[in-house]
Design an enzyme around this catalytic site. Structure first.
Site, PDB file in Angstrom:
ATOM      1  N   LYS A  79     -89.204 -34.797  51.406  1.00 14.79           N
ATOM      2  CA  LYS A  79     -89.783 -33.805  50.244  1.00 14.79           C
ATOM      3  C   LYS A  79     -89.993 -33.132  50.634  1.00 14.79           C
ATOM      4  CE  LYS A  79     -94.436 -35.745  49.716  1.00 14.79           C
ATOM      5  NZ  LYS A  79     -95.205 -36.963  48.767  1.00 14.79           N
TER       6      LYS A  79
ATOM      7  N   HIS B 132     -85.631 -36.465  43.449  1.00 15.65           N
ATOM      8  CA  HIS B 132     -86.720 -36.270  42.477  1.00 15.65           C
ATOM      9  C   HIS B 132     -87.395 -34.841  42.858  1.00 15.65           C
ATOM     10  CE1 HIS B 132     -86.799 -41.039  43.399  1.00 15.65           C
ATOM     11  NE2 HIS B 132     -85.871 -40.559  44.645  1.00 15.65           N
TER      12      HIS B 132
END
Length: 647
Positions: free
Chosen positions: A469, A515
């Site tokens: 991420k 996400h």
């Protein structure tokens, strides 16, 4: 012989086993004097360590940023020696460096108090002034256990037993006092300097286990210079003034109570602020092509087993079993639910990217000691979204998310942003091949972000269990950093659920799932805003934007007209028509951080005007009612609506 390479690329040969100090001294006695440690092949080491193999060396001086952790580590040892000198019989346990300082845990029957700090600090200064060298010794386990047992140091004996057998057992001496420690350390106690301060004392369980002995934890900090320490203490003082928990009470925004630990009781004003943030984010997301959904709070265990949460996140989940023996969990994340929506109905590559958003309430267990106002809670709302796309679309979509996040932060006054890539953790799901592809994709995105002039970095091993991420960290008004937004590339979870779309060749293809969160936790972001603005929220965010306050009861009817006119323009306004002195009213509403007071009396009602008083200012300006309300209505427009006025 060993060959040592220096930062400038030059290299020299030395006898095998030469220490870092000897290498530094061979270059310059002054270099050796000011060096406190070395970095050998990228690893911070004691300057006295022997160099056994060829390698790259860097010398670390006390004013090097890398030395700050050493200053604090050494200060922890000095603190422990000072405490044991002043309070014989006190047992020492551990004393790690933490963010902004360090602590040391002690076992002692009599409690420490802040009144003890002056004596402890004085003793620390004495130890530092003696400038005793730190020396490292390697002991056998039997030797260490025997030494600590003889002195009643039961916690150190347990620590010795917990050290893996293939690791050296290191003892660091400073004069006559010693401690079990992994190191490294600087060359002597004198290098700690005078810029240290004990901060507070708190309770702690040995090894974090409530069934083990209770310890006393002394928190402290240390810096390279007095100026750095003074700046930090000023920041702490300012942070206390801005504490969202205190401001939340004064502004009547929220409260907590024992029956719902870690869950927020939002009051009307707090809920207005919360919903204002959601409305803003909803408009931004809709403009960026997101569609909003809502997924269930309680889902069967089987879904969490498929997603991977059951194996990797179960200790953080709230579980329940029904009378028919089914096990359910309160959702800790929204992603599995969004995959179910993606799977409902056949999807084509022409439908991608598909952007699904939800203001989803999630529940995650946090230990009671970790809870902190609305910043760290057990139930919170995420501005969560998942972008289902092809591998070829990862770069474009991740950069779109980046631009949206930065634009949103700018609307709230945050422009000092750092973006870091968090890579695969040890505890994860999915194949190495999938992780390689996901990390490569986000690495390319990070490079593009860096090319645009943003500060970037790497957080090794800090990724989510399902994918790497990008983390967005912002700096607030007093220099604190807050990690908020994230962009995560996931090649694992859609495959685990059997999600697919039909490609151009009519084959089934597993989508990439990105996400994405921008505020992150809305509760936490609300707390950040309260502290960033010290409660002086911009007019568009303020729960109550205007108070119309009367000077005399003769102006009550006119005040009601002003209130009605303001509400007609969409302003959040309340009236204060109490029979109280105006200065009393001003103080009360200033404490509640109401941005604007419109003061009306007999003269204003005759002239159909208002006196405008701003929060934080003693000045008062008069203006015609119409002009004042038109200006305030324009000022109260959210930033996105100012850029694109609604026609």
């Amino acid at each position: 012989m060993v060959r040592v390479t220096f930062p400038d690329g030059a290299s020299r040969q030395f006898e095998a086993g030469a220490t870092g100090f000897e290498v530094a001294r061979s270059i310059s006695p002054s270099l050796a004097k000011r060096t406190v440690a070395m970095v050998l092949d990228g690893v911070l080491r004691d300057l006295a360590d022997p160099i056994a193999n060829d390698g790259a060396i860097e010398f670390v001086s006390r004013d090097d940023p890398r030395a700050l952790e050493l200053i604090r580590h050494d200060a922890a040892h000095v603190l422990a020696e000072a405490v044991q000198t002043l309070y014989p019989g006190t047992q020492v346990t551990i004393g790690p460096v933490i963010e902004n300082g360090f602590y040391y845990d002690f076992f002692r029957e009599e409690p420490f108090t802040p009144e003890d700090f002056a004596a402890i600090e004085k003793k620390m200064a004495e130890i530092i002034s003696k400038d005793k060298p730190f020396t490292k010794e390697i002991w056998s386990r039997d030797q260490a256990k025997s030494w600590f047992e003889a002195r009643g140091e039961a916690f150190k004996v347990e620590l010795v037993d917990s050290i893996p057998g293939d690791e050296d057992l290191k003892i660091y001496r400073q004069g006559d006092w010693l401690d079990l420690c992994r190191g490294p350390h600087m060359t002597s106690t004198g290098k700690v300097g005078a810029a240290f301060k004990l901060m507070k004392v708190a309770g702690a369980y040995w090894r974090g286990d409530s069934n083990r002995p209770t310890l006393q934890r002394i928190y402290a900090t240390a810096f390279a210079t007095q100026a750095d320490l003074a700046a930090y203490l000023k920041q702490i003082e300012e942070a206390e003034r801005r504490d969202h928990r205190r401001l939340g009470r004064e502004m009547d925004l929220f409260h907590f109570q024992e029956e719902g630990p870690g869950t927020v009781f939002w009051h009307p004003k707090g809920w207005t602020l919360f919903q204002t943030l959601i409305a803003y984010m909803r408009r931004r997301q809709e403009a960026a092509g997101y569609i909003e959904v809502n997924t269930p709070q309680v889902l069967d265990r089987a879904l969490w087993e498929t997603s991977g949460h059951w194996a990797t996140f179960r200790e953080n989940m709230f579980l329940t079993k029904t009378e028919d023996e089914r096990v359910f969990a309160l959702k800790p994340m929204n992603c599995p639910g969004h995959i179910q929506i993606f799977k409902n109905g056949l999807k084509s590559y022409r439908d991608l990217p598909l952007k699904i958003a939800e203001f989803g309430i999630v529940h995650r267990y946090e230990p009671s000691g970790a809870l902190h106002g609305i910043m760290r809670v057990r139930a919170f709302t995420q501005d969560d979204a998942h972008i289902f796309c092809t591998e070829d679309q990862i770069m474009e979509e991740a950069l779109k998310v980046n631009d949206l996040i930065l634009s949103i932060y700018a609307d709230f006054g945050f422009d000092d942003i750092v973006v870091k890539l968090s890579t695969r953790p040890d505890k994860r799901v999915g194949s190495d091949e999938a992780w390689d592809k996901a990390e490569a994709a986000l690495t390319r995105v990070l490079e593009h972000i860096a090319e645009r002039g943003l500060k970037t970095g790497i957080n090794p091993g800090e990724g989510a269990f399902y994918g790497p991420k990008l983390e967005y960290t912002l700096r607030d008004a007093i220099g604190r950093e807050w990690q908020c937004g994230t962009t995560q590339v996931d090649l694992n979870m859609p495959r685990r659920f059997g999600a697919f779309y039909i490609g151009a060749d009519s084959e089934k293809i597993t989508p990439v799932m990105i996400h994405r969160a921008m505020f992150g936790s809305l509760e936490r972001f609300t707390g950040i805003l309260i502290e960033h603005f010290a409660g002086h929220l911009p007019l568009w965010l303020a729960p109550v934007q205007i108070i119309v306050a009367t000077i005399t009861q003769e102006a009550d009817d006119y005040a009601l007209e002003v209130i009605a006119a303001a509400r007609k323009r969409g302003l959040r306004v309340e009236g204060d028509l109490r029979n109280e002195k105006i200065n009393y009213k001003v103080r009360e509403h200033s404490l509640a951080k109401v941005p604007v007071l419109l003061v009306v009396g007999k003269r204003e009602s005759v002239e159909r005007a208002v006196s405008i008083r701003r929060l934080g200012s003693s000045d008062q300006t008069a203006a015609p009612l119409f002009d004042a309300l038109e200006a305030l209505a324009e000022e109260a427009l959210p930033p996105d609506r100012k850029r694109a006025p609604v026609g």
